[in-house]
Write an enzyme that holds these catalytic residues in place. Structure first.
Site, PDB file in Angstrom:
ATOM      1  CG  MET A  77      -8.515   7.073   2.323  1.00  0.00           C
ATOM      2  SD  MET A  77      -7.791   7.009   3.957  1.00  0.00           S
ATOM      3  CE  MET A  77      -6.835   5.475   3.817  1.00  0.00           C
ATOM      4  CG  ASP A 120      -5.134   2.360   0.897  1.00  0.00           C
ATOM      5  OD1 ASP A 120      -6.087   1.562   0.790  1.00  0.00           O
ATOM      6  OD2 ASP A 120      -4.011   2.023   1.329  1.00  0.00           O
ATOM      7  CG  MET A 155     -11.439   3.195   1.986  1.00  0.00           C
ATOM      8  SD  MET A 155      -9.866   3.129   2.864  1.00  0.00           S
ATOM      9  CE  MET A 155      -8.747   3.125   1.467  1.00  0.00           C
ATOM     10  CG  MET A 212     -11.626  -3.065   4.997  1.00  0.00           C
ATOM     11  SD  MET A 212     -10.162  -2.452   4.180  1.00  0.00           S
ATOM     12  CE  MET A 212      -9.361  -1.494   5.466  1.00  0.00           C
ATOM     13  CG  HIS A 256      -9.295   0.044  -0.478  1.00  0.00           C
ATOM     14  ND1 HIS A 256      -8.692  -0.192   0.744  1.00  0.00           N
ATOM     15  CD2 HIS A 256     -10.627   0.033  -0.239  1.00  0.00           C
ATOM     16  CE1 HIS A 256      -9.621  -0.323   1.670  1.00  0.00           C
ATOM     17  NE2 HIS A 256     -10.802  -0.187   1.108  1.00  0.00           N
ATOM     18  CB  SER A 263      -0.895   0.023   1.236  1.00  0.00           C
ATOM     19  OG  SER A 263      -1.411   1.327   1.393  1.00  0.00           O
ATOM     20  N   GLY A 299      -9.054   4.020   6.932  1.00  0.00           N
ATOM     21  CA  GLY A 299      -8.731   5.427   7.168  1.00  0.00           C
ATOM     22  C   GLY A 299      -7.239   5.709   7.300  1.00  0.00           C
ATOM     23  CG  PHE A 300      -5.695   6.949   9.757  1.00  0.00           C
ATOM     24  CD1 PHE A 300      -5.107   8.161   9.407  1.00  0.00           C
ATOM     25  CD2 PHE A 300      -7.007   6.947  10.211  1.00  0.00           C
ATOM     26  CE1 PHE A 300      -5.825   9.350   9.519  1.00  0.00           C
ATOM     27  CE2 PHE A 300      -7.730   8.128  10.332  1.00  0.00           C
ATOM     28  CZ  PHE A 300      -7.126   9.344   9.987  1.00  0.00           C
ATOM     29  N   GLY A 326       1.161  -2.049   4.121  1.00  0.00           N
ATOM     30  CA  GLY A 326       1.706  -0.707   4.008  1.00  0.00           C
ATOM     31  C   GLY A 326       2.954  -0.579   4.850  1.00  0.00           C
ATOM     32  N   GLY A 351      -0.814   1.661   9.376  1.00  0.00           N
ATOM     33  CA  GLY A 351      -0.096   1.496  10.632  1.00  0.00           C
ATOM     34  C   GLY A 351      -0.934   1.137  11.842  1.00  0.00           C
ATOM     35  CG  ASP A 368      -6.108  -3.006   3.163  1.00  0.00           C
ATOM     36  OD1 ASP A 368      -5.046  -2.721   3.744  1.00  0.00           O
ATOM     37  OD2 ASP A 368      -6.775  -2.184   2.493  1.00  0.00           O
ATOM     38  N   GLY A 369      -4.832  -4.476   6.229  1.00  0.00           N
ATOM     39  CA  GLY A 369      -4.799  -3.791   7.521  1.00  0.00           C
ATOM     40  C   GLY A 369      -3.987  -4.541   8.560  1.00  0.00           C
ATOM     41  N   GLY A 370      -2.849  -3.949   8.927  1.00  0.00           N
ATOM     42  CA  GLY A 370      -2.041  -4.548   9.997  1.00  0.00           C
ATOM     43  C   GLY A 370      -1.384  -5.863   9.620  1.00  0.00           C
ATOM     44  CG  HIS A 416      -3.881  -1.625  -1.579  1.00  0.00           C
ATOM     45  ND1 HIS A 416      -4.966  -2.383  -1.933  1.00  0.00           N
ATOM     46  CD2 HIS A 416      -4.288  -0.847  -0.558  1.00  0.00           C
ATOM     47  CE1 HIS A 416      -6.003  -2.072  -1.155  1.00  0.00           C
ATOM     48  NE2 HIS A 416      -5.611  -1.128  -0.306  1.00  0.00           N
TER      49      HIS A 416
HETATM   50  C1  DX5 Z   1      -6.443   1.513   5.536  1.00  0.00           C
HETATM   51  C2  DX5 Z   1      -5.939   1.139   4.165  1.00  0.00           C
HETATM   52  C3  DX5 Z   1      -4.828   0.164   4.156  1.00  0.00           C
HETATM   53  C4  DX5 Z   1      -3.565   0.629   4.846  1.00  0.00           C
HETATM   54  C5  DX5 Z   1      -2.731  -0.565   5.161  1.00  0.00           C
HETATM   55  O1  DX5 Z   1      -7.583   2.262   5.403  1.00  0.00           O
HETATM   56  O2  DX5 Z   1      -6.994   0.549   3.421  1.00  0.00           O
HETATM   57  O3  DX5 Z   1      -4.546  -0.266   2.827  1.00  0.00           O
HETATM   58  O4  DX5 Z   1      -2.840   1.532   4.074  1.00  0.00           O
HETATM   59  O5  DX5 Z   1      -1.627  -0.151   5.910  1.00  0.00           O
HETATM   60  P1  DX5 Z   1      -0.963  -1.105   7.006  1.00  0.00           P
HETATM   61  O6  DX5 Z   1      -0.492  -2.336   6.288  1.00  0.00           O
HETATM   62  O7  DX5 Z   1       0.141  -0.262   7.534  1.00  0.00           O
HETATM   63  O8  DX5 Z   1      -2.022  -1.428   8.022  1.00  0.00           O
HETATM   64 ZN    ZN Z   2      -6.524  -0.347   1.460  1.00  0.00          ZN
END
Ligand code: DX5
Ligand code: ZN
Length: 214
Positions: A37, A35, A68, A137, A66, A8, A142-143, A195, A145, A175-177, A33
């Site tokens: 937003m 993102d 959002m 998800m 993606h 990401s 939204g973010f 990411g 990390g 996706d996420g963490g 990827h």
């Molecule tokens: C969150 C995004 C993710 C995010 C993943 O809203 O959709 O794609 O950037 O980042 P990490 O891998 O750091 O959680």
């Molecule tokens: Zn994403």
């Protein structure tokens, strides 16, 4: 099927995106990827159509976009023209997800559906026959990390079971963490988005770890 890795770019150095794309391609990334937003659907503003078009010019990697954003139907054509290969919408973001997904495909793009952690999997079930990808998800969108939400893993397992049972073909993306530890809980996923784990480590080593079979 071997696992695919989609770094990401939300965690990349935005002042050097071309360099970052070259580096992840050399490090073995399968997709990028992206993102998107809008500050309404999620409380953050990131990338829009012109940036996607610029990314397309400097990378051969497929762009996994993606969205959002609210009312994605207003923008899908622009994102596809800009070069999105996969376009994923949130089921909560539009009144008529079926129409939007069909339109994405008519425009020659792969269509994805996703849902927030608080949304039940049942919300996306009607759309499984018309999508190429289902994104699970494992953080609140939204973010980058944030910490991985392990209570979402059952959605991945269920999506794999349903795919077999109904003889469907969508890819399952998470996706996420995601990192070398949390990915072990997601062995049923086909595509790992990461990411921070990629961009805050050695890119090639991180991508290799994500591709290793559990
Ligand atoms: C969150 C995004 C993710 C995010 C993943 O809203 O959709 O794609 O950037 O980042 P990490 O891998 O750091 O959680
Ligand atoms: Zn994403």
């Amino acid at each position: 099927m071997p696992k695919l890795v989609a770094p990401s770019i939300l965690s990349a150095d935005f002042a050097n995106l071309q360099k970052e794309l070259d580096a992840i391609a050399a490090a073995g990334a399968d997709w990028v990827h992206v993102d998107v937003m809008d500050g309404h659907f999620v409380p953050n503003l990131t990338i829009g159509v012109p940036v996607v078009a610029s990314l397309k010019k400097v990378t051969k990697l497929p762009l996994d976009v993606h969205l959002m954003i609210d009312t994605p139907e207003k923008y899908i054509e622009q994102f596809i023209k800009a070069g999105a290969n996969y376009l994923t919408i949130h089921v909560e973001s539009t009144k008529d997800p079926l129409q939007v997904l069909k339109r994405i495909r008519e425009l020659g793009c792969k269509a994805g559906i996703t849902l927030r952690p608080g949304t039940a999997l049942s919300a996306v079930l009607p759309f499984l026959p018309v999508v190429d990808l289902v994104l699970v998800m494992t953080v609140e969108p939204g973010f980058g990390g944030q910490g991985f939400m392990s209570d979402q893993v059952q959605k991945i397992t269920e999506l794999k079971r349903l795919r077999r049972e109904k003889n469907l073909r969508y890819l399952i993306e998470v996706d996420g963490g995601i990192n070398e530890t949390t990915k072990a809980h997601c062995a049923d996923a086909d595509v790992f988005v990461a990411g921070n784990y990629v961009f805050k480590n050695d890119y090639a080593a991180a991508i290799k770890k994500l591709k290793e079979e559990v």
